[in-house]
Design an enzyme around this catalytic site. Sequence first.
Site, PDB file in Angstrom:
ATOM      1  N   TYR A  76      10.092  51.463  34.600  1.00  0.00           N
ATOM      2  CA  TYR A  76      11.493  51.675  34.248  1.00  0.00           C
ATOM      3  C   TYR A  76      12.090  52.722  35.191  1.00  0.00           C
ATOM      4  CZ  TYR A  76      10.262  49.431  29.782  1.00  0.00           C
ATOM      5  OH  TYR A  76       9.814  48.573  28.820  1.00  0.00           O
TER       6      TYR A  76
ATOM      7  N   PRO B 294      14.741  44.065  19.573  1.00  0.00           N
ATOM      8  CA  PRO B 294      14.939  43.511  18.230  1.00  0.00           C
ATOM      9  C   PRO B 294      16.384  43.108  17.957  1.00  0.00           C
ATOM     10  CG  PRO B 294      14.782  45.891  18.118  1.00  0.00           C
ATOM     11  CD  PRO B 294      14.450  45.508  19.541  1.00  0.00           C
ATOM     12  N   LEU B 295      17.288  43.462  18.872  1.00  0.00           N
ATOM     13  CA  LEU B 295      18.685  43.052  18.758  1.00  0.00           C
ATOM     14  C   LEU B 295      19.053  42.092  19.889  1.00  0.00           C
ATOM     15  CD1 LEU B 295      20.274  46.526  17.883  1.00  0.00           C
ATOM     16  CD2 LEU B 295      19.577  44.694  16.322  1.00  0.00           C
TER      17      LEU B 295
ATOM     18  N   ARG C 125      18.624  42.341  23.118  1.00  0.00           N
ATOM     19  CA  ARG C 125      19.296  43.125  24.156  1.00  0.00           C
ATOM     20  C   ARG C 125      20.742  43.451  23.788  1.00  0.00           C
ATOM     21  NH1 ARG C 125      15.416  40.223  25.911  1.00  0.00           N
ATOM     22  NH2 ARG C 125      13.918  41.140  27.350  1.00  0.00           N
ATOM     23  N   GLY C 126      20.924  43.804  22.536  1.00  0.00           N
ATOM     24  CA  GLY C 126      22.234  44.247  22.078  1.00  0.00           C
ATOM     25  C   GLY C 126      23.165  43.144  21.641  1.00  0.00           C
TER      26      GLY C 126
ATOM     27  N   HIS D 206       1.347  46.401  30.331  1.00  0.00           N
ATOM     28  CA  HIS D 206       2.700  45.869  30.204  1.00  0.00           C
ATOM     29  C   HIS D 206       2.727  44.335  30.232  1.00  0.00           C
ATOM     30  CE1 HIS D 206       7.083  47.255  31.167  1.00  0.00           C
ATOM     31  NE2 HIS D 206       7.062  46.320  30.252  1.00  0.00           N
TER      32      HIS D 206
END
Length: 323
Positions: free
Chosen positions: A57, A201-202, A204-205, A121
Amino acid sequence: MKTRNLGNSDLVVSSLGLGLMGMSPGIYGETNDDESIRTIHRALDLGVTLLDTADVYGNGHNEELLGRALKGRREQAVIATKFAFGPNFEGINGHPDYVKKAADESLRRLGVDYIDLYYQHRVDPNVPIEETVGAMAELVKAGKVRYLGLSEASAATVRRAHAVHPISALQTEYSLWSREIEDEILPAIKELGITLVAYSPLSRGFISGELRKFEDLEASDVRRYLPRFQGDNFQKNVDLVDKIKEVAQEKNCTPSQLALAWTIANGALPIPGTKRVKYLEENAASVDVELTTEDLALIEAVSPKNEVYGGRYADAQLDTLDQ
């Protein structure tokens, strides 16, 4: 903040964590380190202890940022980081020598003596999982890592890895819109006592309801290149979110809180990402949303399994490689 035990460990963690990926540039638009650090500090104040990062990241930036944020507060946090990708998500390396090198570099960037939860990962298809996990287990013996995790691994691979050294967590995408793991992977990790850590969990928004049109995404936002955000898929998914919004209104919560409560009710530990205090506080409050059997049935009715339009990734390397 409610807490739970992390699988096959003595770690007690918050029932909801914080994903830090978006705090590094070149992912979800513009970033601000000071604002990100304020968000991390607020998370700790709220009792959100599981902080999730990775060496790739921002090509090291994210771990360095977390290290700065935890100065004087290390004991309040459960640090989870990952290795395997090369810079800019290019290539995957699970060779034992690389595992040890990557861990040492993460420890240096984080400025800590040990990592609480260390993930592979992505599984390297060219290296037997037994060799990779064997090297990770040596890090545990050396005191550099406390517990081990995998990300986007199949049920068969998880079983092989767990036979080498206890696996505490499997991190994979899991949300109302990404439920492929329910058939084989979830039953396997439940049997083995492994915690499911749900990233995105969303979606990516998207499920937050904040995005209404493609133009809302900044030019540097990688979501512009993901199938769910492109073409006709965007509006179709907005229409799905509107149905979720209606259920959320009946529960006196936001769509984000409803979706996060759904993942928790299904046994997962979600790690929604945000770089802003406002959304962190909203997400953290989801642990107090209680969903009844009737609520879960209604959510299933308005957002059935696999009804989402578009896949998770445009890049096959980032999608589940471990088949």
